[in-house]
Design an enzyme around this catalytic site. Structure first.
Site, PDB file in Angstrom:
ATOM      1  N   SER A 169      -6.554  12.502   5.183  1.00 31.43           N
ATOM      2  CA  SER A 169      -6.491  11.244   4.440  1.00 31.43           C
ATOM      3  C   SER A 169      -5.070  10.674   4.508  1.00 31.43           C
ATOM      4  CB  SER A 169      -6.952  11.468   3.002  1.00 31.43           C
ATOM      5  OG  SER A 169      -7.209  10.262   2.352  1.00 31.43           O
TER       6      SER A 169
ATOM      7  N   ASP B 258     -18.302  10.176   6.154  1.00 35.60           N
ATOM      8  CA  ASP B 258     -17.090   9.576   5.602  1.00 35.60           C
ATOM      9  C   ASP B 258     -17.092   8.078   5.902  1.00 35.60           C
ATOM     10  OD1 ASP B 258     -14.554   8.802   4.828  1.00 35.60           O
ATOM     11  OD2 ASP B 258     -13.487  10.318   6.000  1.00 35.60           O
TER      12      ASP B 258
ATOM     13  N   HIS C   9     -15.874  11.529   2.402  1.00 38.06           N
ATOM     14  CA  HIS C   9     -14.454  11.703   2.720  1.00 38.06           C
ATOM     15  C   HIS C   9     -13.908  13.023   2.186  1.00 38.06           C
ATOM     16  CE1 HIS C   9     -10.397  10.572   3.707  1.00 38.06           C
ATOM     17  NE2 HIS C   9     -10.010  10.679   2.443  1.00 38.06           N
TER      18      HIS C   9
END
Length: 372
Positions: free
Chosen positions: A152, A317, A350
């Site tokens: 991320s 995601d 995610h």
């Protein structure tokens, strides 16, 4: 540079006494870095691995969090017998610039006033975060990293470091990330920021020592948390099941389990995170665009790079979907870089990179060992 605390692996602090010039052109006279290390640096300083945390993470990657008492946020990836292993690696993880777990941020005291910076803290970028991490590595005697690893926002830092400072790292692992923030990403962050700033207790950021904007921060966390999950994951876990009741309440309490879950996520978050830090870090992510300094040509950001890259995405995601990773892979291929890529099947959205994933561990472990 002054070391305030040298306890191995626990709550360490370094203060950079030289002024730091930020991407905005503003300067910070003194920058404090909070970090943890695991393992030992070998004789030729060739085994260092920098782990970069995501938006709401911190330096406690593999140790118990001092505020929540929970295990480290990536203890599934970092630890003895794990892909990032203190038996093989000297592991470094620092709280990012702008954070609220010891590194300089809006909650830090401004030496000029003796009061918290609040919104007088300068706006920062991912490049600024990386500059501070490199200064920390210099202090620790790490010239060239064996690898930088992040998911991320941590992946953004890994990309920035590898692109802007390829002489400082041999390998980069980028998980569930992107080379720029999309309009949709920015939009979700703006909803969160507006929720915080609409809280009467925010007080233009000057809430330190008084009531905090906990309601606004909780809503911001709730909105963001939805983006970390997937519809399939939410349906599997909660569906439309009611919370502790047999029938609809015909009111605005948490009728559904998913409502109760999100409220819990929001309320627990405010106990460990600063609202102003949330504003600053989300803004840094929104500004991130690795191709922008190269007239929009992402491949030029990696031109001639000697760095090995591994990219990982997840099927569910939708915050940083697979096409974002493929865009980076395409640019790396065009730049002639050594790159591997895998899309892993997962229903967890995610957040899959933070959850139990034997496949992810195998990918990261294999890639790191191949470079040793």
């Amino acid at each position: 540079m002054t070391v305030h605390d040298t306890r191995h692996g626990l709550d360490r602090r370094v203060t950079l006494t030289a002024p730091l010039t930020l991407a905005s052109g503003q300067m910070l006279d003194r920058v404090e870095i909070a970090y943890e290390t695991y393992g030992s640096l070998n004789t030729d300083a060739s085994n260092a691995v920098l782990v970069c945390h995501a938006l709401t993470g911190d330096q406690h990657v593999a140790s118990v969090h001092p505020r929540t008492g929970k295990p480290g946020w990536w203890s599934r990836m970092v630890g003895v017998g794990k892909p990032v292993d203190p038996a093989r690696h000297f592991i470094v993880c620092a709280n990012v610039l702008g954070g609220c777990m010891g590194s300089s941020g809006p909650g830090s005291v401004d030496p000029a006033t003796g009061k918290p910076f609040a919104m007088a803290f300068p706006v920062i970028t991912v490049a600024d975060m990386v500059a501070v991490q490199l200064a920390l590595l210099d202090h620790l005697g790490v010239g060239v990293l064996a690898a930088v690893v992040g998911g991320s926002m941590g992946g953004m830092q890994a990309l920035q470091l590898a692109a802007a400072h390829p002489e400082r790292v041999r390998s980069a692992v980028i998980i569930a990330s992107a080379a720029r923030h999309s309009a949709q990403n920015i939009a979700f962050h703006e909803v969160g920021r507006q929720a915080i700033m609409a809280d009467p207790n925010w007080a233009q950021g000057n809430y330190y020592g008084g009531p905090t904007p906990s309601a606004g921060l909780a809503v911001a966390r709730m909105a963001a948390h939805i983006t970390y999950l997937s519809e399939a994951g939410l349906t599997e876990k909660f569906g439309r099941r009611l919370q502790d009741r047999e029938a609809l309440g015909f009111g605005f309490d948490a009728d559904f389990q998913v409502e109760s879950y999100l409220r819990h996520q929001g309320l627990s978050f405010v106990d460990r995170f600063d609202a102003n830090s949330y504003l600053y870090i989300t803004r840094a992510m929104d500004y991130f665009d690795l191709a922008a300094p190269h007239d929009g040509r992402l491949a030029d950001a990696f031109k001639g790079t000697p760095v090995r890259f591994a990219l990982v995405s997840f099927t569910s995601d939708w915050l940083y979907p697979t096409p974002e990773s493929r865009r980076i892979v395409k640019a790396l291929n065009a730049a002639g870089a050594e790159v591997s890529f895998v899309e892993l099947e997962s229903p967890h959205g995610h957040d899959a990179f933070l959850l139990e994933s034997p496949e992810l561990n195998r990918v990261v472990d294999g890639f790191l060992r191949a470079g040793e």
